[in-house]
Design a protein around this motif. Structure first.
Motif, PDB file in Angstrom:
ATOM      1  N   ILE A 134     -17.387   1.596 -14.570  1.00  0.00           N
ATOM      2  CA  ILE A 134     -17.375   0.791 -13.352  1.00  0.00           C
ATOM      3  C   ILE A 134     -18.831   0.572 -12.954  1.00  0.00           C
ATOM      4  N   LEU A 135     -19.239  -0.698 -12.935  1.00  0.00           N
ATOM      5  CA  LEU A 135     -20.644  -1.048 -12.690  1.00  0.00           C
ATOM      6  C   LEU A 135     -20.777  -1.903 -11.438  1.00  0.00           C
ATOM      7  N   PRO A 136     -21.287  -1.351 -10.352  1.00  0.00           N
ATOM      8  CA  PRO A 136     -21.567  -2.182  -9.175  1.00  0.00           C
ATOM      9  C   PRO A 136     -22.868  -2.953  -9.410  1.00  0.00           C
ATOM     10  N   LYS A 137     -22.866  -4.224  -9.070  1.00  0.00           N
ATOM     11  CA  LYS A 137     -24.037  -5.091  -9.263  1.00  0.00           C
ATOM     12  C   LYS A 137     -24.224  -5.955  -8.015  1.00  0.00           C
ATOM     13  N   MET A 138     -25.324  -6.672  -7.990  1.00  0.00           N
ATOM     14  CA  MET A 138     -25.570  -7.669  -6.957  1.00  0.00           C
ATOM     15  C   MET A 138     -25.775  -9.015  -7.633  1.00  0.00           C
ATOM     16  N   ASP A 139     -25.141 -10.041  -7.102  1.00  0.00           N
ATOM     17  CA  ASP A 139     -25.327 -11.417  -7.545  1.00  0.00           C
ATOM     18  C   ASP A 139     -25.947 -12.151  -6.363  1.00  0.00           C
ATOM     19  N   GLY A 140     -27.273 -12.162  -6.328  1.00  0.00           N
ATOM     20  CA  GLY A 140     -27.964 -12.665  -5.144  1.00  0.00           C
ATOM     21  C   GLY A 140     -27.748 -11.668  -4.013  1.00  0.00           C
ATOM     22  N   ASP A 141     -27.086 -12.128  -2.966  1.00  0.00           N
ATOM     23  CA  ASP A 141     -26.791 -11.220  -1.848  1.00  0.00           C
ATOM     24  C   ASP A 141     -25.325 -10.790  -1.825  1.00  0.00           C
ATOM     25  N   GLN A 142     -24.584 -11.145  -2.863  1.00  0.00           N
ATOM     26  CA  GLN A 142     -23.154 -10.810  -2.909  1.00  0.00           C
ATOM     27  C   GLN A 142     -22.887  -9.685  -3.916  1.00  0.00           C
ATOM     28  N   PRO A 143     -22.278  -8.584  -3.448  1.00  0.00           N
ATOM     29  CA  PRO A 143     -21.952  -7.506  -4.387  1.00  0.00           C
ATOM     30  C   PRO A 143     -20.785  -7.911  -5.297  1.00  0.00           C
TER      31      PRO A 143
ATOM     32  N   ASP B 132       0.819  -1.217   0.000  1.00  0.00           N
ATOM     33  CA  ASP B 132       0.000   0.000   0.000  1.00  0.00           C
ATOM     34  C   ASP B 132       0.848   1.261   0.000  1.00  0.00           C
ATOM     35  N   GLN B 133       1.819   1.291  -0.893  1.00  0.00           N
ATOM     36  CA  GLN B 133       2.646   2.483  -1.032  1.00  0.00           C
ATOM     37  C   GLN B 133       1.904   3.473  -1.920  1.00  0.00           C
ATOM     38  N   SER B 134       1.472   4.546  -1.348  1.00  0.00           N
ATOM     39  CA  SER B 134       0.735   5.550  -2.103  1.00  0.00           C
ATOM     40  C   SER B 134       1.707   6.509  -2.761  1.00  0.00           C
ATOM     41  N   ASP B 135       1.950   6.281  -4.025  1.00  0.00           N
ATOM     42  CA  ASP B 135       2.849   7.110  -4.809  1.00  0.00           C
ATOM     43  C   ASP B 135       2.000   7.960  -5.743  1.00  0.00           C
ATOM     44  N   PRO B 136       2.077   9.286  -5.637  1.00  0.00           N
ATOM     45  CA  PRO B 136       1.252  10.111  -6.511  1.00  0.00           C
ATOM     46  C   PRO B 136       1.537   9.881  -7.990  1.00  0.00           C
ATOM     47  N   ASP B 137       2.719   9.400  -8.329  1.00  0.00           N
ATOM     48  CA  ASP B 137       3.038   9.115  -9.722  1.00  0.00           C
ATOM     49  C   ASP B 137       2.386   7.826 -10.204  1.00  0.00           C
ATOM     50  N   ASP B 138       1.774   7.051  -9.284  1.00  0.00           N
ATOM     51  CA  ASP B 138       1.091   5.830  -9.671  1.00  0.00           C
ATOM     52  C   ASP B 138      -0.114   6.104 -10.561  1.00  0.00           C
ATOM     53  N   LEU B 139      -0.713   7.278 -10.443  1.00  0.00           N
ATOM     54  CA  LEU B 139      -1.852   7.594 -11.301  1.00  0.00           C
ATOM     55  C   LEU B 139      -1.329   7.840 -12.707  1.00  0.00           C
ATOM     56  N   THR B 140      -1.629   6.907 -13.598  1.00  0.00           N
ATOM     57  CA  THR B 140      -1.118   7.066 -14.963  1.00  0.00           C
ATOM     58  C   THR B 140      -1.970   8.012 -15.776  1.00  0.00           C
ATOM     59  N   GLN B 141      -3.225   8.168 -15.377  1.00  0.00           N
ATOM     60  CA  GLN B 141      -4.126   8.992 -16.167  1.00  0.00           C
ATOM     61  C   GLN B 141      -5.007   9.830 -15.253  1.00  0.00           C
ATOM     62  N   TYR B 142      -5.383  10.980 -15.736  1.00  0.00           N
ATOM     63  CA  TYR B 142      -6.374  11.801 -15.048  1.00  0.00           C
ATOM     64  C   TYR B 142      -7.647  11.725 -15.867  1.00  0.00           C
ATOM     65  N   PHE B 143      -8.776  11.569 -15.203  1.00  0.00           N
ATOM     66  CA  PHE B 143     -10.026  11.296 -15.884  1.00  0.00           C
ATOM     67  C   PHE B 143     -11.103  12.321 -15.560  1.00  0.00           C
ATOM     68  N   HIS B 144     -11.989  12.535 -16.525  1.00  0.00           N
ATOM     69  CA  HIS B 144     -13.257  13.208 -16.279  1.00  0.00           C
ATOM     70  C   HIS B 144     -14.169  12.127 -15.702  1.00  0.00           C
ATOM     71  N   VAL B 145     -15.097  12.505 -14.832  1.00  0.00           N
ATOM     72  CA  VAL B 145     -15.961  11.530 -14.175  1.00  0.00           C
ATOM     73  C   VAL B 145     -17.416  11.895 -14.408  1.00  0.00           C
ATOM     74  N   ILE B 146     -18.199  10.878 -14.791  1.00  0.00           N
ATOM     75  CA  ILE B 146     -19.649  11.024 -14.901  1.00  0.00           C
ATOM     76  C   ILE B 146     -20.263   9.932 -14.032  1.00  0.00           C
ATOM     77  N   GLU B 147     -21.053  10.335 -13.038  1.00  0.00           N
ATOM     78  CA  GLU B 147     -21.697   9.370 -12.158  1.00  0.00           C
ATOM     79  C   GLU B 147     -23.176   9.269 -12.484  1.00  0.00           C
ATOM     80  N   SER B 148     -23.682   8.038 -12.470  1.00  0.00           N
ATOM     81  CA  SER B 148     -25.119   7.806 -12.613  1.00  0.00           C
ATOM     82  C   SER B 148     -25.505   6.726 -11.620  1.00  0.00           C
ATOM     83  N   VAL B 149     -26.774   6.430 -11.536  1.00  0.00           N
ATOM     84  CA  VAL B 149     -27.236   5.390 -10.620  1.00  0.00           C
ATOM     85  C   VAL B 149     -26.654   4.039 -11.006  1.00  0.00           C
TER      86      VAL B 149
END
Length: 143
Positions: free
Chosen positions: A77-86, A46-63
């Motif tokens: 990125i799509l969060p889903k449910m498979d029965g009771d498991q995310p 868990d070494q947080s290196d600011p240079d690790d971000l290879t790209q900067y992105f625009h973000v659009i959030e929806s439900v």
């Protein structure tokens, strides 16, 4: 670079035809994958290196999803449910001026379905895709 409306149209096309559009299938992220790709140690360190971000992105959030995009990539990125498991599906496409090309689809579930794992695996695939694009460009210049 595609605009947000074109990006949404590409997403609808990909998600509707996912079995045929994901040419390598959906890669499940599990212990074997993390070990084979050398990601286990880097996640544990868990070494947080600011240079690790290879790209900067625009973000659009929806439900339904979060869409990240820049001049090179589109990521859904799509969060889903498979029965009771995310679970989470991540689709990565190259953002070409005229159209998006779906390159990678992966899924996470269980203990691997955390932002930490999803973002680390996403970073891995983005770096891999950048290296592949550089190699292809190099071959094309040599011909």
């Amino acid at each position: 670079m595609l605009n947000p409306i074109q990006i949404e149209e590409a997403y609808k096309q990909f998600i509707t035809n996912l079995p045929t559009m994901a040419h390598d299938g959906i890669t499940p992220i599990d212990l074997k994958f993390l070990h084979e790709q050398g990601l286990l140690q880097s996640i544990q360190d868990d070494q947080s290196d600011p240079d690790d971000l290879t790209q900067y992105f625009h973000v659009i959030e929806s439900v339904e999803k979060v869409t990240l995009f820049n001049e090179q990539f589109i990521v859904w990125i799509l969060p889903k449910m498979d029965g009771d498991q995310p679970l989470t599906y991540v689709l990565i496409a190259l953002n070409h001026p005229e159209k998006a090309n779906l390159e990678v689809v992966f899924s996470t579930r269980g203990v691997y379905n955390t932002p930490r794992y999803v973002l680390k695996v996403l970073q891995h695939f983005l770096v891999d895709m950048l290296e592949t694009e550089e190699t292809l460009t190099s071959f094309e210049k040599n011909e």
